[in-house]
Design a protein around this motif. Sequence first.
Motif, PDB file in Angstrom:
ATOM      1  N   ILE A 308       0.966  -1.289   0.161  1.00  0.00           N
ATOM      2  CA  ILE A 308      -0.133   0.101   0.146  1.00  0.00           C
ATOM      3  C   ILE A 308       1.002   1.292   0.091  1.00  0.00           C
ATOM      4  O   ILE A 308       0.705   2.056  -0.871  1.00  0.00           O
ATOM      5  N   ILE A 309       1.786   1.261   0.979  1.00  0.00           N
ATOM      6  CA  ILE A 309       2.898   2.448   0.965  1.00  0.00           C
ATOM      7  C   ILE A 309       3.606   2.563  -0.393  1.00  0.00           C
ATOM      8  O   ILE A 309       3.991   3.659  -0.767  1.00  0.00           O
ATOM      9  N   ASP A 310       4.111   1.346  -0.917  1.00  0.00           N
ATOM     10  CA  ASP A 310       4.822   1.448  -2.132  1.00  0.00           C
ATOM     11  C   ASP A 310       3.894   1.738  -3.500  1.00  0.00           C
ATOM     12  O   ASP A 310       4.222   2.873  -4.098  1.00  0.00           O
ATOM     13  N   THR A 311       2.480   1.475  -3.334  1.00  0.00           N
ATOM     14  CA  THR A 311       1.686   1.975  -4.333  1.00  0.00           C
ATOM     15  C   THR A 311       1.406   3.539  -4.414  1.00  0.00           C
ATOM     16  O   THR A 311       1.394   4.105  -5.364  1.00  0.00           O
ATOM     17  N   PHE A 312       1.199   3.826  -3.075  1.00  0.00           N
ATOM     18  CA  PHE A 312       0.817   5.528  -2.775  1.00  0.00           C
ATOM     19  C   PHE A 312       2.021   6.237  -3.207  1.00  0.00           C
ATOM     20  O   PHE A 312       1.883   7.337  -3.927  1.00  0.00           O
ATOM     21  N   VAL A 313       3.287   5.809  -2.831  1.00  0.00           N
ATOM     22  CA  VAL A 313       4.346   6.530  -3.187  1.00  0.00           C
ATOM     23  C   VAL A 313       4.813   6.684  -4.673  1.00  0.00           C
ATOM     24  O   VAL A 313       5.028   7.824  -5.118  1.00  0.00           O
ATOM     25  N   ASN A 314       4.646   5.696  -5.265  1.00  0.00           N
ATOM     26  CA  ASN A 314       4.916   5.455  -6.728  1.00  0.00           C
ATOM     27  C   ASN A 314       3.766   5.948  -7.540  1.00  0.00           C
ATOM     28  O   ASN A 314       4.169   6.540  -8.558  1.00  0.00           O
ATOM     29  N   PHE A 315       2.715   5.654  -7.219  1.00  0.00           N
ATOM     30  CA  PHE A 315       1.513   5.844  -8.303  1.00  0.00           C
ATOM     31  C   PHE A 315       0.729   7.375  -8.079  1.00  0.00           C
ATOM     32  O   PHE A 315       0.587   7.916  -8.949  1.00  0.00           O
ATOM     33  N   ILE A 316       0.811   7.633  -6.761  1.00  0.00           N
ATOM     34  CA  ILE A 316       0.193   8.782  -6.462  1.00  0.00           C
ATOM     35  C   ILE A 316       0.826   9.855  -6.050  1.00  0.00           C
ATOM     36  O   ILE A 316       0.973  10.987  -6.820  1.00  0.00           O
ATOM     37  N   LEU A 317       1.947   9.789  -5.373  1.00  0.00           N
ATOM     38  CA  LEU A 317       2.996  10.628  -5.028  1.00  0.00           C
ATOM     39  C   LEU A 317       4.185  11.000  -6.239  1.00  0.00           C
ATOM     40  O   LEU A 317       4.632  11.852  -6.334  1.00  0.00           O
ATOM     41  N   THR A 318       4.118   9.861  -6.874  1.00  0.00           N
ATOM     42  CA  THR A 318       5.339   9.671  -7.838  1.00  0.00           C
ATOM     43  C   THR A 318       6.693  10.014  -7.121  1.00  0.00           C
ATOM     44  O   THR A 318       7.366  10.558  -7.921  1.00  0.00           O
ATOM     45  N   ASN A 319       6.721   9.833  -6.072  1.00  0.00           N
ATOM     46  CA  ASN A 319       8.164  10.013  -5.566  1.00  0.00           C
ATOM     47  C   ASN A 319       8.983   8.965  -5.703  1.00  0.00           C
ATOM     48  O   ASN A 319       9.112   8.027  -4.935  1.00  0.00           O
ATOM     49  N   TYR A 320       9.796   8.749  -6.874  1.00  0.00           N
ATOM     50  CA  TYR A 320      10.601   7.648  -7.223  1.00  0.00           C
ATOM     51  C   TYR A 320      11.771   7.648  -6.104  1.00  0.00           C
ATOM     52  O   TYR A 320      12.498   6.366  -6.015  1.00  0.00           O
ATOM     53  N   SER A 321      12.274   8.574  -5.702  1.00  0.00           N
ATOM     54  CA  SER A 321      13.225   8.468  -4.745  1.00  0.00           C
ATOM     55  C   SER A 321      12.873   7.838  -3.599  1.00  0.00           C
ATOM     56  O   SER A 321      13.740   6.847  -3.034  1.00  0.00           O
ATOM     57  N   LEU A 322      11.786   8.077  -2.946  1.00  0.00           N
ATOM     58  CA  LEU A 322      11.245   7.285  -1.778  1.00  0.00           C
ATOM     59  C   LEU A 322      11.197   6.003  -2.199  1.00  0.00           C
ATOM     60  O   LEU A 322      11.186   4.975  -1.338  1.00  0.00           O
ATOM     61  N   GLY A 323      10.534   5.689  -3.438  1.00  0.00           N
ATOM     62  CA  GLY A 323      10.020   4.522  -3.925  1.00  0.00           C
ATOM     63  C   GLY A 323      11.386   3.620  -4.016  1.00  0.00           C
ATOM     64  O   GLY A 323      11.492   2.357  -3.928  1.00  0.00           O
ATOM     65  N   GLY A 324      12.565   3.998  -4.434  1.00  0.00           N
ATOM     66  CA  GLY A 324      13.776   3.491  -4.494  1.00  0.00           C
ATOM     67  C   GLY A 324      14.179   2.941  -3.107  1.00  0.00           C
ATOM     68  O   GLY A 324      14.616   2.072  -2.950  1.00  0.00           O
ATOM     69  N   LYS A 325      14.011   3.800  -2.134  1.00  0.00           N
ATOM     70  CA  LYS A 325      14.477   3.370  -0.711  1.00  0.00           C
ATOM     71  C   LYS A 325      13.486   2.215  -0.171  1.00  0.00           C
ATOM     72  O   LYS A 325      13.874   1.264   0.482  1.00  0.00           O
ATOM     73  N   ILE A 326      12.318   2.441  -0.777  1.00  0.00           N
ATOM     74  CA  ILE A 326      11.457   1.186  -0.246  1.00  0.00           C
ATOM     75  C   ILE A 326      11.765   0.043  -0.990  1.00  0.00           C
ATOM     76  O   ILE A 326      12.015  -0.999  -0.162  1.00  0.00           O
ATOM     77  N   TRP A 327      12.179  -0.089  -2.244  1.00  0.00           N
ATOM     78  CA  TRP A 327      12.745  -1.320  -2.796  1.00  0.00           C
ATOM     79  C   TRP A 327      13.989  -1.952  -1.921  1.00  0.00           C
ATOM     80  O   TRP A 327      14.309  -2.956  -1.835  1.00  0.00           O
TER      81      TRP A 327
END
Length: 637
Positions: A308-327
């Motif tokens: 849910i967090i990953d989807t919200f960050v990448n799809f809604i916020l499009t914050n790929y920097s934070l998405g990379g950290k989640i990965w």
Amino acid sequence: MQLSKIISFSLILLSRVVFSQNLDTTVLSKKINYEGEIDLKPNCQLFIDSIGKIPFQHIQKQNFKPLHLFKFPPLFNDYHQYTFWLKVSIKNPTDTTINVLFTTGVHKSIDVFRISENSLQKLQSTNQTLRPNERPYKFDEQFIPLSFYPNQTYDLLIKVNEHPQIYFKLTPKIVSYAAEYETKIKAFDEEYGYLLHDGIYLSILTFATIYMFIMYFVEQKRYYLYYGLYIFFLAIFGFWAIEHSPYIHFIFSYIPVLKFSGNNNTYLLLTNIFYYLFHSEFLELQQNAPKFNRVLHGFVKFLVILLIIDTFVNFILTNYSLGGKIWLISQPIIAIFGIYITYQLYQLKGPFVRYIQIGSTVLLIGAIVGFLEQLLLIKPDNIVLMRLAPSFVLNYAVLIEIFCFSTALGYKTWLTQRLRNQLIRSVKESELRTLRSQINPHFIFNSLNSIKSYILRDRKLEASEYLTDFSTLMRAILQQSKDKFISLAAELETTLLYIKLENLRFEGGFLFDYQIDETLNIDDILIPPMLLQPYIENAIKHGLMSKAENRVLTLKIERKNSEEIYIKIDDNGIGRERAGIQQKNTINHESMSTTINDERIQLLGLTTDLHINIEIVDKKTPQGISEGTTVIITLPI
């Protein structure tokens, strides 16, 4: 935190810069098709807008530096979006128009402007989210077609948007159409192994997904659904990877948001969720290892939250920097928990558990190797056709795991089918024994004696009626014994006829009270044949027959709720305890008939969805004296 990383990255870049004077102009020639390509990097200048907020009209005033002197950190994982500005001067000294392709490599977006009299004229642009029919050069989104007119010099300003990460490169160059075509043909010859591998791999996953879904609809076992969804998202992840190729278009090329907002972490989280749900359901951990099952479901909930967090960050916020950290956070956690799960699996025992243990171990090794390949840049990054090189170790591990798990599924299905066949045979045997025990031989003997007595006493009418009813009952029993279910109306018709005959030959007779809920449609309610007879026979023979007077038998049918009915058989006889004492020296037909009937009901519950509950209540006075027996049959409708 983000600003400090941006400043840090900028300092790394600037610390490696050697200042130089204006760069030379790149000169084109008519021989560009023979030369193939021209590297613009030596004559190109770079300015990095690390925050992407410098006004467009001020870019030319910034301090551009020679591109070939910049060294980018190879393992930079900030994944923040930067705007890279390139300057290059290109001259066409010939008297003909030269048509070429321009590229800086594969990036999120590329815009080319021509500087003319202190103004900027946009020539062309491309980006990775464009569908194939929207690209300026439809065969590859990284290329931009440019035309250089005769005897003109072009001062170009190129804007590149990108998230510089592991494979980041800036490679500005001019390529002829012929050279680009030749490169692709050569790549097909050199990289066909990747195409063949991915084609076979995804074909197997697609077939396995369809098969698991079919098995779910046939067997209605949730572990087939979970495993099918696990393979489905593995296939989606595979399609996501190969569709980074400019030549392969299935799903993601037409829905770019799934390709770029949903990174590989999104699809891997989905696969892990259904992978562990399959383990819990297939291995029946709720019964076999409840503590392990609680831990497993706890981790699944964690993965759902992470998804849910990953989807919200990448799809809604499009914050790929934070998405990379989640990965970076989620992948090691999944690997560590995978080791724990594999260890726990080896503590389990069962006929098909060994296949799950082997498959899980191979998959765990493949997943760890695949993660390290990506993190440590082991996989090649210069593949032309696929862009993202497949992890052969991971893919082969997945195929081995599918083979092992499919073997386990097949083994369990075979065991289930064998048990089902045994149950069916048991039902048939039980039905045969039930038929043999449904009518007490003494009842048949006594009924024939009663008919004989009527004849000897010249009571022909009574003998004829008795014989008619008796033959009707025998025919009904034989006919109904062929069916697994009959209507409640048919069952009651046979039961009432049996009670009538018993009452006729019963010395002194008994009072029979029959009540039925008028709201019930007894023609639509199904019931196993001769379900009531053994309990009514016991009530008459062992309860009422031993009582001197005031003998009452009651049959009552009423609605319990919208889904169930009650069938109550009540007698005011001597009770089961005293009847048992009287019958202890004789063949206990009561025990045999009711035991067989209970066995038949239990087997029907295992082989069908019909679950019948039977409760026997011994009625007693406050002083403990027996007042008879009540049998309550709860039947679904």
